[in-house]
Write a protein that holds these residues in place. Structure first.
Motif, PDB file in Angstrom:
ATOM      1  N   LYS A 180       4.087 -16.216  -5.927  1.00 46.98           N
ATOM      2  CA  LYS A 180       3.542 -15.691  -4.677  1.00 46.98           C
ATOM      3  C   LYS A 180       4.577 -14.928  -3.859  1.00 46.98           C
ATOM      4  O   LYS A 180       4.305 -13.802  -3.407  1.00 46.98           O
ATOM      5  CB  LYS A 180       2.934 -16.825  -3.856  1.00 46.98           C
ATOM      6  CG  LYS A 180       2.256 -16.329  -2.590  1.00 46.98           C
ATOM      7  CD  LYS A 180       1.579 -17.483  -1.847  1.00 46.98           C
ATOM      8  CE  LYS A 180       0.886 -16.976  -0.583  1.00 46.98           C
ATOM      9  NZ  LYS A 180       0.218 -18.066   0.147  1.00 46.98           N
ATOM     10  N   ALA A 225       5.977  -9.160  -6.278  1.00 49.76           N
ATOM     11  CA  ALA A 225       6.090  -7.718  -6.027  1.00 49.76           C
ATOM     12  C   ALA A 225       7.497  -7.211  -6.347  1.00 49.76           C
ATOM     13  O   ALA A 225       7.670  -6.141  -6.942  1.00 49.76           O
ATOM     14  CB  ALA A 225       5.724  -7.405  -4.577  1.00 49.76           C
ATOM     15  N   PHE A 237       4.022  -1.747   2.628  1.00 52.15           N
ATOM     16  CA  PHE A 237       4.015  -3.083   2.018  1.00 52.15           C
ATOM     17  C   PHE A 237       4.160  -4.181   3.064  1.00 52.15           C
ATOM     18  O   PHE A 237       3.559  -5.251   2.934  1.00 52.15           O
ATOM     19  CB  PHE A 237       5.138  -3.186   0.980  1.00 52.15           C
ATOM     20  CG  PHE A 237       4.821  -2.535  -0.329  1.00 52.15           C
ATOM     21  CD1 PHE A 237       3.855  -3.055  -1.170  1.00 52.15           C
ATOM     22  CD2 PHE A 237       5.489  -1.381  -0.723  1.00 52.15           C
ATOM     23  CE1 PHE A 237       3.558  -2.453  -2.382  1.00 52.15           C
ATOM     24  CE2 PHE A 237       5.194  -0.774  -1.922  1.00 52.15           C
ATOM     25  CZ  PHE A 237       4.225  -1.303  -2.758  1.00 52.15           C
ATOM     26  N   ARG A 238       4.938  -3.904   4.107  1.00 50.17           N
ATOM     27  CA  ARG A 238       5.148  -4.919   5.142  1.00 50.17           C
ATOM     28  C   ARG A 238       3.937  -5.040   6.052  1.00 50.17           C
ATOM     29  O   ARG A 238       3.500  -6.150   6.393  1.00 50.17           O
ATOM     30  CB  ARG A 238       6.396  -4.568   5.964  1.00 50.17           C
ATOM     31  CG  ARG A 238       6.782  -5.583   7.028  1.00 50.17           C
ATOM     32  CD  ARG A 238       7.103  -6.937   6.410  1.00 50.17           C
ATOM     33  NE  ARG A 238       7.538  -7.882   7.416  1.00 50.17           N
ATOM     34  CZ  ARG A 238       8.798  -8.231   7.609  1.00 50.17           C
ATOM     35  NH1 ARG A 238       9.754  -7.696   6.854  1.00 50.17           N
ATOM     36  NH2 ARG A 238       9.128  -9.104   8.523  1.00 50.17           N
ATOM     37  N   GLU A 254       3.944  -8.037   2.476  1.00 46.76           N
ATOM     38  CA  GLU A 254       4.934  -8.318   1.438  1.00 46.76           C
ATOM     39  C   GLU A 254       6.333  -8.230   2.057  1.00 46.76           C
ATOM     40  O   GLU A 254       6.813  -7.148   2.385  1.00 46.76           O
ATOM     41  CB  GLU A 254       4.794  -7.311   0.287  1.00 46.76           C
ATOM     42  CG  GLU A 254       5.829  -7.441  -0.796  1.00 46.76           C
ATOM     43  CD  GLU A 254       5.944  -8.854  -1.324  1.00 46.76           C
ATOM     44  OE1 GLU A 254       7.078  -9.382  -1.348  1.00 46.76           O
ATOM     45  OE2 GLU A 254       4.909  -9.440  -1.710  1.00 46.76           O
ATOM     46  N   GLN A 255       6.970  -9.379   2.223  1.00 40.21           N
ATOM     47  CA  GLN A 255       8.228  -9.434   2.962  1.00 40.21           C
ATOM     48  C   GLN A 255       9.421  -9.005   2.109  1.00 40.21           C
ATOM     49  O   GLN A 255      10.218  -8.159   2.525  1.00 40.21           O
ATOM     50  CB  GLN A 255       8.455 -10.853   3.489  1.00 40.21           C
ATOM     51  CG  GLN A 255       9.779 -11.013   4.240  1.00 40.21           C
ATOM     52  CD  GLN A 255       9.968 -12.436   4.731  1.00 40.21           C
ATOM     53  OE1 GLN A 255       9.121 -13.290   4.522  1.00 40.21           O
ATOM     54  NE2 GLN A 255      11.095 -12.688   5.379  1.00 40.21           N
TER      55      GLN A 255
END
Length: 271
Positions: free
Chosen positions: A44, A48, A122-123, A128-129
Motif C-alpha cells: 500500500k 507506486a 500524485f500528491r 501518493e506520498q
C-alpha cells in the motif's frame, strides 16, 4: 536519469553510462517491485515508488539496447547525446526541433516543470506520498544537471573563443606579437639576393601559407611544427563543431578546410 528516461529517447550510447551502476540498480528495482507485491504491509505505501523504479529500469535497458543497435548499424548519434525530448514531437514544439536555445530552455525549465506537475498530481489527486516526494527530489536533480550542462557549454564556448583570439593576436598585424621592423644598424652586411623562384614553388608556398593561417600556426612562416598543427586542428574542430548533431553548412565547409590543411602538413612531415 529516471525521469529523463520517460521524457526522452534516442540517447547516445555513452550518455547511458555508467552501466556498471545502472544495470545493478535496474536489477534491484525489479526485486523491490516483487517484494512490494508479495508483502502486503509494503504494497500500500510503496507500490507506486516500486512501479516507477521498475518502469524506469525497464526503459533504461530498452534505451541501452536501442543505442547499442544504432551503434552496431553505424546510425547512432553522438555518444554523449542527451536524447530527444518527447515534447518536441508535440505540435507547437516540433518546429523548434534543432533550435539549441529552445532545447536549453526545454531541459532547464520545461521538463522539470512537467515532473513537478506530475508530483503535484500524485500528491493531490492520488494521495501518493512517497512517489510525489521522490519526484520532487528528481525535479531538483534534473534542474541541477541541466544547469551544470548549460554552464559547461558557456565555459566551453568561451574557451574555444579565447583560443582562437589568442592565436589571432599572434598572427602578423595583430596584438603584442605583431612583427616590429628592425632598426637600421650601421655596418650591416648587404642582403644577398635570392635566386628567382619558379611559379610552381611560389604556388606551393602560397598554399602552405594559407593552410598555416587556417590552423593558426606560429610563426607564420616555415618550418612548421606538426605537433602544434595537430593540437590547433583539434581545438579548432571543437570550436567549429559545438554540437555534432546539428552541423551547419558553414561548419561543414570550415571542417573540410581544416581537414585539408592538416592532411597537407601530415604529408609534408612524412616526406
Amino acid at each position: 536519469m529516471p525521469a529523463i528516461l520517460f521524457l526522452r529517447s534516442s540517447f547516445g550510447y555513452s550518455f547511458l553510462s555508467p552501466k556498471t551502476v545502472f544495470l545493478p540498480c535496474a536489477q534491484v528495482s525489479f526485486l523491490f517491485l516483487i517484494v512490494t507485491w508479495v508483502e502486503p504491509w509494503l504494497r500500500k505505501p510503496l507500490w507506486a515508488v516500486a512501479l516507477f523504479a521498475a518502469s524506469a529500469s525497464f526503459l533504461y535497458v530498452a534505451h541501452l539496447l536501442a543505442a547499442f543497435w544504432r551503434e552496431k548499424e553505424r546510425k547512432g548519434k553522438h555518444d554523449f547525446y542527451a536524447g530527444t525530448s518527447h515534447l518536441l514531437r508535440i505540435p507547437g514544439f516540433s518546429q523548434n526541433r534543432g533550435n539549441q536555445d529552445f532545447e536549453t530552455v526545454l531541459h532547464l525549465w520545461i521538463e522539470p516543470a512537467v515532473v513537478f506537475v506530475a508530483a503535484v498530481f500524485f500528491r493531490g489527486f492520488l494521495s501518493e506520498q512517497w512517489l510525489s516526494l521522490w519526484l520532487l527530489v528528481v525535479v531538483a536533480g534534473m534542474w541541477l544537471k541541466a544547469f551544470i550542462n548549460y554552464w559547461y557549454g558557456i565555459r566551453s564556448e568561451k574557451k574555444h573563443t579565447d583560443i582562437i583570439e589568442d592565436a589571432e593576436e599572434k598572427m602578423p598585424g595583430g596584438g603584442a606579437f605583431a612583427e616590429v621592423p628592425l632598426p637600421n644598424a650601421s655596418g650591416r652586411k648587404p642582403k644577398r639576393t635570392r635566386p628567382p623562384q619558379s611559379a610552381v614553388e611560389t604556388a606551393d608556398q602560397a598554399i602552405e601559407q594559407r593552410y598555416a593561417e587556417l590552423l593558426r600556426l606560429m610563426p607564420p612562416r616555415p618550418p612548421y611544427d606538426l605537433q602544434q598543427a595537430e593540437q590547433n586542428y583539434r581545438e579548432l574542430m571543437k570550436a567549429f563543431h559545438p554540437d555534432p548533431n546539428r552541423p551547419t553548412p558553414e561548419n561543414h565547409e570550415k571542417s573540410a578546410e581544416l581537414n585539408e590543411a592538416i592532411a597537407h602538413f601530415r604529408r609534408t612531415n612524412d616526406s
